[in-house]
Design a protein around this motif. Structure first.
Motif, PDB file in Angstrom:
ATOM      1  N   PHE A   1       0.827  -1.201   0.000  1.00 31.05           N
ATOM      2  CA  PHE A   1       0.000   0.000   0.000  1.00 31.05           C
ATOM      3  C   PHE A   1       0.869   1.261   0.000  1.00 31.05           C
ATOM      4  CE2 PHE A   1      -2.667  -3.345   1.424  1.00 31.05           C
ATOM      5  CZ  PHE A   1      -3.990  -2.976   1.190  1.00 31.05           C
ATOM      6  N   VAL A   2       0.319   2.332  -0.565  1.00 31.81           N
ATOM      7  CA  VAL A   2       0.935   3.657  -0.531  1.00 31.81           C
ATOM      8  C   VAL A   2      -0.057   4.607   0.117  1.00 31.81           C
ATOM      9  CG1 VAL A   2       1.728   5.620  -1.910  1.00 31.81           C
ATOM     10  CG2 VAL A   2       2.388   3.292  -2.556  1.00 31.81           C
ATOM     11  N   LEU A   3       0.434   5.475   0.986  1.00 33.12           N
ATOM     12  CA  LEU A   3      -0.408   6.478   1.635  1.00 33.12           C
ATOM     13  C   LEU A   3       0.006   7.867   1.176  1.00 33.12           C
ATOM     14  CD1 LEU A   3      -2.463   7.491   3.763  1.00 33.12           C
ATOM     15  CD2 LEU A   3      -0.640   7.290   5.477  1.00 33.12           C
ATOM     16  N   LEU A   4      -0.916   8.594   0.567  1.00 32.13           N
ATOM     17  CA  LEU A   4      -0.733  10.006   0.227  1.00 32.13           C
ATOM     18  C   LEU A   4      -1.513  10.813   1.258  1.00 32.13           C
ATOM     19  CD1 LEU A   4      -1.247   9.852  -3.659  1.00 32.13           C
ATOM     20  CD2 LEU A   4       0.916   9.920  -2.420  1.00 32.13           C
ATOM     21  N   VAL A   5      -0.821  11.665   2.008  1.00 39.03           N
ATOM     22  CA  VAL A   5      -1.450  12.334   3.150  1.00 39.03           C
ATOM     23  C   VAL A   5      -0.991  13.782   3.227  1.00 39.03           C
ATOM     24  CG1 VAL A   5       0.397  11.558   4.701  1.00 39.03           C
ATOM     25  CG2 VAL A   5      -1.827  12.153   5.652  1.00 39.03           C
ATOM     26  N   PRO A   6      -1.878  14.707   3.593  1.00 36.40           N
ATOM     27  CA  PRO A   6      -1.455  16.098   3.768  1.00 36.40           C
ATOM     28  C   PRO A   6      -0.338  16.203   4.809  1.00 36.40           C
ATOM     29  CG  PRO A   6      -3.836  15.970   3.708  1.00 36.40           C
ATOM     30  CD  PRO A   6      -3.338  14.558   3.776  1.00 36.40           C
ATOM     31  N   ALA A   7       0.684  16.982   4.487  1.00 32.49           N
ATOM     32  CA  ALA A   7       1.807  17.153   5.417  1.00 32.49           C
ATOM     33  C   ALA A   7       1.327  17.873   6.669  1.00 32.49           C
ATOM     34  CB  ALA A   7       2.928  17.937   4.736  1.00 32.49           C
ATOM     35  N   GLY A   8       1.981  17.588   7.788  1.00 33.16           N
ATOM     36  CA  GLY A   8       1.624  18.230   9.050  1.00 33.16           C
ATOM     37  C   GLY A   8       1.712  17.256  10.200  1.00 33.16           C
ATOM     38  N   ALA A   9       1.321  17.750  11.367  1.00 33.13           N
ATOM     39  CA  ALA A   9       1.451  16.950  12.583  1.00 33.13           C
ATOM     40  C   ALA A   9       0.628  15.671  12.529  1.00 33.13           C
ATOM     41  CB  ALA A   9       1.039  17.789  13.793  1.00 33.13           C
ATOM     42  N   SER A  10      -0.493  15.696  11.797  1.00 25.22           N
ATOM     43  CA  SER A  10      -1.356  14.512  11.774  1.00 25.22           C
ATOM     44  C   SER A  10      -0.861  13.432  10.828  1.00 25.22           C
ATOM     45  CB  SER A  10      -2.783  14.914  11.382  1.00 25.22           C
ATOM     46  OG  SER A  10      -2.808  15.459  10.081  1.00 25.22           O
TER      47      SER A  10
END
Length: 400
Positions: A196-205
């Motif tokens: 799997f690949v996860l594309l996620v908004p950068a930041g603390a979360s």
């Protein structure tokens, strides 16, 4: 320890739901109000110098006459949609008290006015004033502050803040995007997906996302090949290009979008032939905050079952003359849960062991349970977007 949602909600229903937890774990240990928080924590909750006091708000309201004192913190006089949601939650609390809580709880509702600093003060006041549990706050900074406080006999807090990760004894009630992503990824892994690949908004979360998804995949022997944080300044095409240079033929790409529309990422993926025969796209509940686009076609999403609200939706509409939404469901469930515990265990039966019962609870948002770290887990149906609508792929599980 699961209630049948087809049964009309009532004190007996939630009493049965909570009885097993109480029998297994017992009741809350004794302790004085002064044990609720360390003195330094109380001082930290005081209004910060230079912060203007919020304007006039609604007066404190008290519902019910039961022996268990519960505090509820809502942004009743906040402007815009924040205040509207707070008032919806108050109506939900009124319905839950009529259904279940009036003889069991004394529910004190305070108006946070949508001000995080003031909400923080009210939370500390509730914690140190003998409340058996606190429902709220809805303001994320206030919930995060409360999660950092320590105390030997602090009551549990059922935080209603969006995208709150939780903390020990401070439980995240609302479905988070990380939970939705993890459940969706797990559903693909359960069908044989391994990479799997996860594309996620950068930041603390981003780290929270990665941990939640990785934990979900590990149950099925699958793994995240890579997590790629992206920012609004980055082009979607670059994030997808980075993925292509680092991972060959993943079984699924998980696309978290945060507050943004996922369409730019989906355009870039589509240019690479994703979704396709060998690679699926997993979306999140936050996609559904935006108008459904043809770009969403074929993606999978795990989210709340709208049919679960059925037992309360009709009565809520008849009582208040508007339609219930997820905010109503969350608030109703938390008042119902505290009423059930009060019925089964009495006013001293509120403790973390009861709230962290591994069998969970069933309410109008479906089956859920709280973890020791304050996060929540929900059994959710799994959908595929077809012709702009959610088509059921797999029903939610009846138990954990």
């Amino acid at each position: 320890m699961v209630c049948d949602r087809k049964v009309h909600h009532g004190p007996r229903t939630w009493a049965v739901a909570c009885a097993l937890a109480v029998a297994l774990f017992g009741c809350q240990s004794g302790g004085s109000v002064s044990d609720a928080l360390d003195p330094a924590a109380v001082a930290a909750g005081a209004q910060q110098p230079g912060v203007a006091a919020p304007g006039p708000g609604q007066a404190t309201q008290t519902l019910g006459t039961g022996p268990a004192r519960i505090a509820m913190l809502l942004p009743l006089s906040a402007p815009g949609s924040v205040g509207e949601n707070g008032r919806k939650m108050l109506d939900a609390a009124k319905l839950a008290m009529t259904d279940l809580g009036n003889p069991l709880l004394t529910l004190t509702v305070e108006d946070t006015r949508g001000d995080a600093t003031y909400s923080q003060q009210l939370a500390v006041k509730a914690i140190t004033s003998g409340a058996k549990a606190v429902i709220g706050p809805t303001e994320l900074p206030a919930a995060q502050h409360v999660a950092k406080l320590s105390g030997s006999n602090r009551p549990v807090v059922l935080a209603l803040a969006d995208n709150f990760a939780g903390g020990p004894g401070v439980y995240a009630v609302c479905l988070t995007e990380a939970d939705s992503a993890a459940a969706g990824a797990g559903a693909i892994a359960a069908k044989g997906g391994k990479k799997f690949v996860l594309l996620v908004p950068a930041g603390a979360s981003a780290d929270i996302f990665e941990k939640r998804v990785a934990n979900s995949l590990s149950v099925y022997g699958a793994a995240l090949a890579i997590t790629i944080p992206y920012t609004s300044a980055d082009s979607a095409a670059k994030a997808v290009a980075d993925m292509g240079s680092l991972v060959d033929a993943p079984d699924a790409v998980i696309v978290a979008s945060g507050d943004s529309n996922p369409s730019p990422i989906l355009i870039a993926l589509k240019a690479k032939g994703i979704p396709g025969k060998s690679t699926s796209v997993v979306g999140t509940n936050r996609w559904l905050d935006h108008p459904t686009s043809p770009l969403f076609e074929g993606a999978y999403i795990a989210t709340l079952d709208q049919h679960e609200t059925g037992p309360i939706s009709d009565r809520f509409k008849a009582t208040f003359n508007y339609q219930a939404d997820v905010n109503v469901a969350y608030a109703y469930d938390m008042v119902a849960l505290t009423a059930g515990i009060a019925s089964a265990a009495g006013p001293n039966g509120f403790n973390r062991q009861v709230f962290e019962n591994p069998n969970g609870f069933r309410g109008s948002t479906g089956l859920f349970r709280f973890r020791a770290d304050g996060s929540s887990e929900r059994s959710m149906p799994f959908y595929r977007i077809e012709k702009g609508a959610l088509k059921l792929v797999a029903k939610s599980t009846p138990s954990f």
